[in-house]
Design an enzyme around this catalytic site. Structure first.
Site, PDB file in Angstrom:
ATOM      1  N   SER A 135      76.381  27.983  42.268  1.00  9.54           N
ATOM      2  CA  SER A 135      77.738  27.612  42.293  1.00  9.54           C
ATOM      3  C   SER A 135      78.770  28.291  43.346  1.00  9.54           C
ATOM      4  O   SER A 135      78.381  29.333  43.803  1.00  9.54           O
ATOM      5  CB  SER A 135      78.366  27.905  40.832  1.00  9.54           C
ATOM      6  OG  SER A 135      79.939  27.642  40.890  1.00  9.54           O
ATOM      7  N   TYR A 168      82.598  22.968  45.888  1.00  8.65           N
ATOM      8  CA  TYR A 168      83.966  22.130  45.230  1.00  8.65           C
ATOM      9  C   TYR A 168      84.868  21.882  46.315  1.00  8.65           C
ATOM     10  O   TYR A 168      84.869  22.589  47.200  1.00  8.65           O
ATOM     11  CB  TYR A 168      84.451  22.933  44.292  1.00  8.65           C
ATOM     12  CG  TYR A 168      83.973  23.206  42.800  1.00  8.65           C
ATOM     13  CD1 TYR A 168      83.691  22.117  42.238  1.00  8.65           C
ATOM     14  CD2 TYR A 168      83.413  24.241  42.336  1.00  8.65           C
ATOM     15  CE1 TYR A 168      83.188  22.062  40.909  1.00  8.65           C
ATOM     16  CE2 TYR A 168      82.814  24.489  41.312  1.00  8.65           C
ATOM     17  CZ  TYR A 168      82.538  23.248  40.291  1.00  8.65           C
ATOM     18  OH  TYR A 168      82.119  23.300  39.042  1.00  8.65           O
ATOM     19  N   THR A 222      80.077  18.713  44.033  1.00  9.35           N
ATOM     20  CA  THR A 222      80.392  18.317  42.758  1.00  9.35           C
ATOM     21  C   THR A 222      81.849  17.707  42.793  1.00  9.35           C
ATOM     22  O   THR A 222      82.788  18.210  43.285  1.00  9.35           O
ATOM     23  CB  THR A 222      80.398  19.730  41.716  1.00  9.35           C
ATOM     24  OG1 THR A 222      79.172  20.191  41.727  1.00  9.35           O
ATOM     25  CG2 THR A 222      81.021  19.300  40.393  1.00  9.35           C
ATOM     26  N   LYS A 244      77.018  15.147  43.221  1.00  5.00           N
ATOM     27  CA  LYS A 244      76.931  15.571  41.724  1.00  5.00           C
ATOM     28  C   LYS A 244      78.126  15.018  41.035  1.00  5.00           C
ATOM     29  O   LYS A 244      79.128  15.194  41.376  1.00  5.00           O
ATOM     30  CB  LYS A 244      76.732  16.989  41.429  1.00  5.00           C
ATOM     31  CG  LYS A 244      76.685  17.357  40.139  1.00  5.00           C
ATOM     32  CD  LYS A 244      76.169  18.984  39.959  1.00  5.00           C
ATOM     33  CE  LYS A 244      75.756  19.310  38.392  1.00  5.00           C
ATOM     34  NZ  LYS A 244      77.410  19.064  37.652  1.00  5.00           N
ATOM     35  N   HIS A 254      79.434  16.765  33.945  1.00  7.65           N
ATOM     36  CA  HIS A 254      79.540  18.109  34.085  1.00  7.65           C
ATOM     37  C   HIS A 254      79.579  18.552  32.516  1.00  7.65           C
ATOM     38  O   HIS A 254      80.217  19.342  32.213  1.00  7.65           O
ATOM     39  CB  HIS A 254      81.194  18.495  34.322  1.00  7.65           C
ATOM     40  CG  HIS A 254      81.386  19.585  35.346  1.00  7.65           C
ATOM     41  ND1 HIS A 254      81.736  19.357  36.491  1.00  7.65           N
ATOM     42  CD2 HIS A 254      81.298  20.725  34.714  1.00  7.65           C
ATOM     43  CE1 HIS A 254      81.714  20.587  37.095  1.00  7.65           C
ATOM     44  NE2 HIS A 254      81.712  21.565  36.068  1.00  7.65           N
TER      45      HIS A 254
END
Length: 398
Positions: free
Chosen positions: A113, A135, A161, A261, A285
């Site tokens: 992440s 992100y 994402t 994603k 998620h």
């Protein structure tokens, strides 16, 4: 305090990993691992939907040796389960590094992440199959700088994402997470920590207490001080959500494997193919996005039939055992990504706990492949499943 499971650290199920994590971790820390949004409808359906699918077993002719290896975004993995990116893994001092070691020990890949608590360089140093998750946070230049840093660190691909609506309120309460872990925050959390001495002792090394890091070191240039988790989250909330043109731009800048994603719609799956994605993850998620979204396993089949010949299709959401993995593969997934399951393993027993969870996934998958009479995970198909007429959901195909 002695480890109560020292004589038998192995756990037989992911549910037992969850129970041990709950017993070991402070309440606020554990609560963050079971978080859903709103009423938790999607969170519950993600797991419950698997029980609606049955198997059509083959009782004679099982294969003595079975094969599990596959590839995801060009990377060979020993079996079709990989680590989904999750942020700030402060359930264990080694956090993402421990998870990366566990994944490497079991021959699989890891998504890291942007909100990880350890720098990507530390993670890629122990696992050479790391995909960096992005992100849409900040300017294009800032996003590209993070991607370049990941590339230099050895990341093999990007995971972008898209499934998040900044609504994490829950009907059953949300854990209070401090802005940063300073003396005042520790004082407030002291009653929780006092009744979980094993967790506190795990953070003592060389006679000194290591304060859990709630910063995001991968959002800045290498060596710089990362923002606090909430500072980064605020910046993310203030950044306009990406368009398909934005994702196309990033895809053009990144010359390696590229996953989108958060796909749940057929039209979005097709758009991901159009921009040149290497893979998509059918994901909501983990139930932490828009509550009321169907379980991902209900959406997988139609999406895989539509675009599975053009990109790697992965499933993320609700995987708790190897039989869940088998059902996803039978419906067209190339592999699955697990989140809560490995975090509970990490919370229960650190790196060994993550390895334990991965072993359970492989063992359970092996039993299903054997019971269905197959030689390889690649032989799994819809014919192996008993699928109720109203099981699957399809939308975005108009």
């Amino acid at each position: 305090m002695a480890n109560p499971w020292a004589k038998n650290p192995w756990f037989e199920t992911v549910h037992e990993a969850q129970r041990r994590a709950k017993k070991r971790l402070p309440k606020s820390v554990y609560s963050s691992l079971v978080a859903g949004t709103q009423a938790g409808i999607t969170l519950k359906d993600n797991t419950d939907a698997f029980s609606e699918l049955g198997f059509a077993p083959v009782v004679v002719g099982s294969q003595a040796d079975r094969e599990f290896s596959t590839t995801v975004m060009g990377q060979e993995i020993s079996f079709p389960v990989m680590i989904s990116p999750t942020g700030v893994q402060a359930v264990d001092p080694d956090g993402e590094v421990a998870v990366a070691r566990a994944a490497a020990a079991r021959g699989t890949a890891m998504g890291l992440s942007s909100f990880a608590s350890h720098p990507i360089e530390e993670v890629t140093a122990v696992n050479d199959k790391v995909f960096f998750q992005i992100y849409w946070l900040g300017t294009r230049d800032e996003i590209l700088a993070r991607a370049h840093r990941a590339k230099e660190a050895g990341a093999k691909g990007l995971i972008v994402t898209t499934d998040w609506v900044f609504n994490v309120g829950r009907d059953w309460g949300s854990p209070e997470i401090p802005e940063k872990v300073d003396f005042q925050a520790l004082l407030k959390l002291a009653p929780e920590i006092a009744v979980k001495p094993r967790y506190a002792l795990d953070w003592i090394r060389g006679g000194k207490v290591e304060i859990p890091d709630l910063t995001a070191p991968n959002l800045v240039h290498k060596g710089e001080q990362g923002p606090t988790f909430f500072g980064a989250y605020g910046q993310w909330m203030g950044t306009p959500p990406p368009t398909w043109d934005d994702l196309q731009w990033l895809r053009e800048q990144w010359d390696g494997p590229f996953m989108v994603k958060g796909i749940t719609r057929l039209d979005d799956a097709k758009r991901a193919v159009d921009i040149g994605a290497s893979a998509i993850s059918v994901s909501n998620h983990g139930g932490n996005n828009l509550d009321g979204t169907p379980a991902t396993i209900r959406l997988l089949g139609p999406i895989a039939r539509e675009v599975g010949g053009q990109v790697d299709v992965l499933l993320d959401g609700g995987i708790r055992r190897g039989s869940d993995v088998a059902k996803a593969l039978a419906l067209g997934a190339r592999a699955v990504m697990i989140g809560r399951a490995y975090l509970w393993g990490l919370g229960a027993n650190g790196q060994a706990g993550v390895e334990n969870v991965l072993d359970l996934m492989r063992m359970g998958l092996d039993g299903v492949v054997m019971g269905l009479g197959h030689k390889s995970v690649h032989d799994l198909s819809r014919d192996d499943l008993i699928i109720p007429d109203d099981f699957e959901r399809t939308f975005g195909d108009g």
